[in-house]
Scaffold this active site. Structure first.
Site, PDB file in Angstrom:
ATOM      1  N   TYR A   1     -85.749  18.343  36.445  1.00 31.69           N
ATOM      2  CA  TYR A   1     -84.640  18.093  35.509  1.00 31.69           C
ATOM      3  C   TYR A   1     -83.423  18.840  36.016  1.00 31.69           C
ATOM      4  CZ  TYR A   1     -81.968  18.260  31.092  1.00 31.69           C
ATOM      5  OH  TYR A   1     -81.004  18.156  30.116  1.00 31.69           O
TER       6      TYR A   1
ATOM      7  N   ASP B   1     -81.583  23.648  42.654  1.00 35.85           N
ATOM      8  CA  ASP B   1     -81.277  23.830  41.243  1.00 35.85           C
ATOM      9  C   ASP B   1     -82.130  24.987  40.727  1.00 35.85           C
ATOM     10  OD1 ASP B   1     -80.921  23.870  38.552  1.00 35.85           O
ATOM     11  OD2 ASP B   1     -81.157  21.711  38.255  1.00 35.85           O
TER      12      ASP B   1
ATOM     13  N   LYS C   1     -78.882  29.686  32.641  1.00 36.64           N
ATOM     14  CA  LYS C   1     -79.877  30.431  31.842  1.00 36.64           C
ATOM     15  C   LYS C   1     -79.767  31.956  32.008  1.00 36.64           C
ATOM     16  CE  LYS C   1     -82.669  26.436  30.893  1.00 36.64           C
ATOM     17  NZ  LYS C   1     -82.838  25.270  31.722  1.00 36.64           N
TER      18      LYS C   1
HETATM   19  C1  PLP Z   1     -82.011  23.947  31.766  1.00 38.74           C
HETATM   20  C2  PLP Z   1     -81.820  23.296  33.081  1.00 38.74           C
HETATM   21  C3  PLP Z   1     -80.682  22.557  33.385  1.00 38.74           C
HETATM   22  C4  PLP Z   1     -79.631  22.235  32.351  1.00 38.74           C
HETATM   23  O1  PLP Z   1     -79.024  23.373  31.861  1.00 38.74           O
HETATM   24  P1  PLP Z   1     -78.261  23.295  30.422  1.00 38.74           P
HETATM   25  O2  PLP Z   1     -77.631  24.634  30.313  1.00 38.74           O
HETATM   26  O3  PLP Z   1     -79.340  23.020  29.416  1.00 38.74           O
HETATM   27  O4  PLP Z   1     -77.291  22.187  30.515  1.00 38.74           O
HETATM   28  C5  PLP Z   1     -80.508  22.092  34.667  1.00 38.74           C
HETATM   29  N1  PLP Z   1     -81.424  22.318  35.617  1.00 38.74           N
HETATM   30  C6  PLP Z   1     -82.558  23.009  35.360  1.00 38.74           C
HETATM   31  C7  PLP Z   1     -83.538  23.247  36.459  1.00 38.74           C
HETATM   32  C8  PLP Z   1     -82.804  23.497  34.087  1.00 38.74           C
HETATM   33  O5  PLP Z   1     -83.942  24.141  33.829  1.00 38.74           O
END
Ligand code: PLP
Length: 433
Positions: free
Chosen positions: A143, A238, A271
């Site tokens: 994601y 990511d 995060k």
């Molecule tokens: C949480 C997450 C996102 C999106 O971040 P938001 O702050 O919720 O928009 C993108 N990539 C990864 C791997 C994530 O865990």
């Protein structure tokens, strides 16, 4: 008797779609009524009925030092007194970016934004702008936020590109996104041999937390690196979830130990680096980052980017996690949790396995660890749902879906972990076969 959570959920559902502001909070996967949280401290939060839970989601990752850590609170309160937002640059943005670059040397320049979605979306625009190419590769089960081009599932073959996974995303917008199986070396090679001179970037969650917890094999990461380098594509890590969570130097430092000299081209963070405030970032080598406006032609902007209260929260958090021994301690606790769960599951003859790194863990109701999304989704969902609700009743809050990772914070004590394992031992025995 209706519980206050139920009353609030019914009230919320009248005016907020599904009663929640992010879908997984609604407990749709596991059934039942979500808990409305009243307050949190350390490793715990309390719902509106004042029931205490040991918190293993930590706001889905950010709360690595525990809730309401005194040093973080002090930094945020002090920053708030100085104003919430100026729309003009501040010293703290420099300090936060310096701190990020110090612990993540693959980034020479960083741009701050407000959410992981925004960071991932901007990283893709940058990769496309910097390479002058349009196609991108992503992997099933990873994601990267909810930007249009990333809400996509695999098409019918490697020559065909993706199909949208959300209504409202036009097919044309995902037609340049190729979705491949995670950890599948031959698919990746084939995709590059078909589309090599058109691929702008390969985007990957190196330790995928959005299909519970699946590590990319070192061979797979090495292959991503090799093919990107050979064909002039950018490798985008990511690390919104894994960043400053699996290790101080993020997942890329874990892979650099196995693959000396390894670096991604662009890193996406979120995060943990905001410590619970809306803050995210993306960064990479200067030559790539200088393509961004106002220096270069790739446009990107944000009213609240580098927000002074959020940067204060992020800096205080990074300061705590940078202390010697922080990650060794956290890693030991998380591993002890997973080992303990494995042990009591096996005593109850429940198929169960787990994995952990730093303060992030995953577990599966499967005989062995999965390597990709289809294998993850074979996890026994009936057992998971019974386990989730049994633990919730006992006061242990796990992620409410079997494809989500879990998180341990520095505030979790050995006693919290022991209590969790004791509850799990009881709940495993009640699982219906
Ligand atoms: C949480 C997450 C996102 C999106 O971040 P938001 O702050 O919720 O928009 C993108 N990539 C990864 C791997 C994530 O865990």
């Amino acid at each position: 008797m209706t519980d206050l959570n139920e009353t609030l959920f019914n009230r919320a559902k009248q005016i907020i779609p599904g009663g929640v502001n992010s879908p997984v909070r609604a407990f749709k996967a596991v059934g039942g009524t979500p808990k409305f949280i009243d307050h949190a401290k350390g490793a715990y939060f309390w719902d509106v009925t004042q029931k205490r839970f040991i918190d293993y989601i930590g706001s889905w990752g950010p709360m690595i030092v525990g809730h309401s850590h005194p040093e973080v609170l002090e930094a945020v309160q002090k920053a708030a007194l100085e104003g919430f937002s100026y729309g003009a640059p501040t010293l703290r943005e420099i300090e936060l970016v310096e701190a990020l670059i110090k612990i993540t040397p693959s980034m020479e320049m960083v741009r701050l934004v407000s959410s992981g979605t925004e960071a991932a979306m901007s990283a893709i625009r940058l990769a496309r702008g910097a390479t002058g190419r349009t196609k991108l590769i992503k992997f099933e089960g990873c994601y990267h936020g909810h930007a249009d081009a990333l809400l996509v599932k695999a098409g019918s073959g490697l020559a065909t590109f993706g199909n949208p996974t959300s209504a409202g995303v036009p097919a044309e917008v995902v037609k340049d996104t190729l979705v491949l199986e995670y950890n599948n070396l031959s698919q990746l090679e084939e995709a590059f041999s078909l589309h090599h001179d058109q691929i702008a970037c390969v985007m990957i969650e190196p330790i995928a937390g959005n299909m519970n917890f699946v590590r990319a094999t070192p061979e797979f990461i090495q292959k991503c690196r090799e093919l990107c380098t050979r064909h002039g594509a950018l490798l985008v890590f990511d690390e919104v979830m894994s960043g400053c969570r699996v290790a101080l130097g993020s997942a890329q430092s874990v892979y650099a130990k196995l693959l000396p000299g390894f670096e991604p081209d662009i890193t996406v963070m979120g995060k943990v680096i905001g410590g619970g405030m809306p803050l995210a970032a993306f960064g990479g080598k200067k030559a790539v980052m200088e393509q961004l406006a106002p220096m270069g032609p790739v446009y990107q902007a944000g009213t609240l980017s580098g927000n002074p209260v959020a940067t204060a929260c992020g800096l205080a958090t990074l300061n705590i996690i940078s202390r010697p021994g922080f990650f060794d301690n956290l890693n030991q606790k998380t591993k002890r949790l997973i080992k303990g769960l494995e042990q009591v599951a096996s005593q109850a003859s429940v198929e169960f396995c787990g994995d952990a790194e730093g303060g992030m863990f995953g577990f599966f109701l499967l005989p062995e660890l999965p390597q990709n999304y289809p294998q993850v989704m074979k996890s026994n969902s009936a057992h998971f749902n019974q386990f989730f609700h049994g633990m919730l009743d006992a006061g242990v809050y796990l992620a409410p879906a079997l494809y989500e990772a879990g998180f341990v914070s520095a505030a979790h004590t050995d006693a919290d972990i022991d209590e969790t394992i004791e509850h799990a031992a009881k709940v495993f025995k009640t699982l219906k076969h």
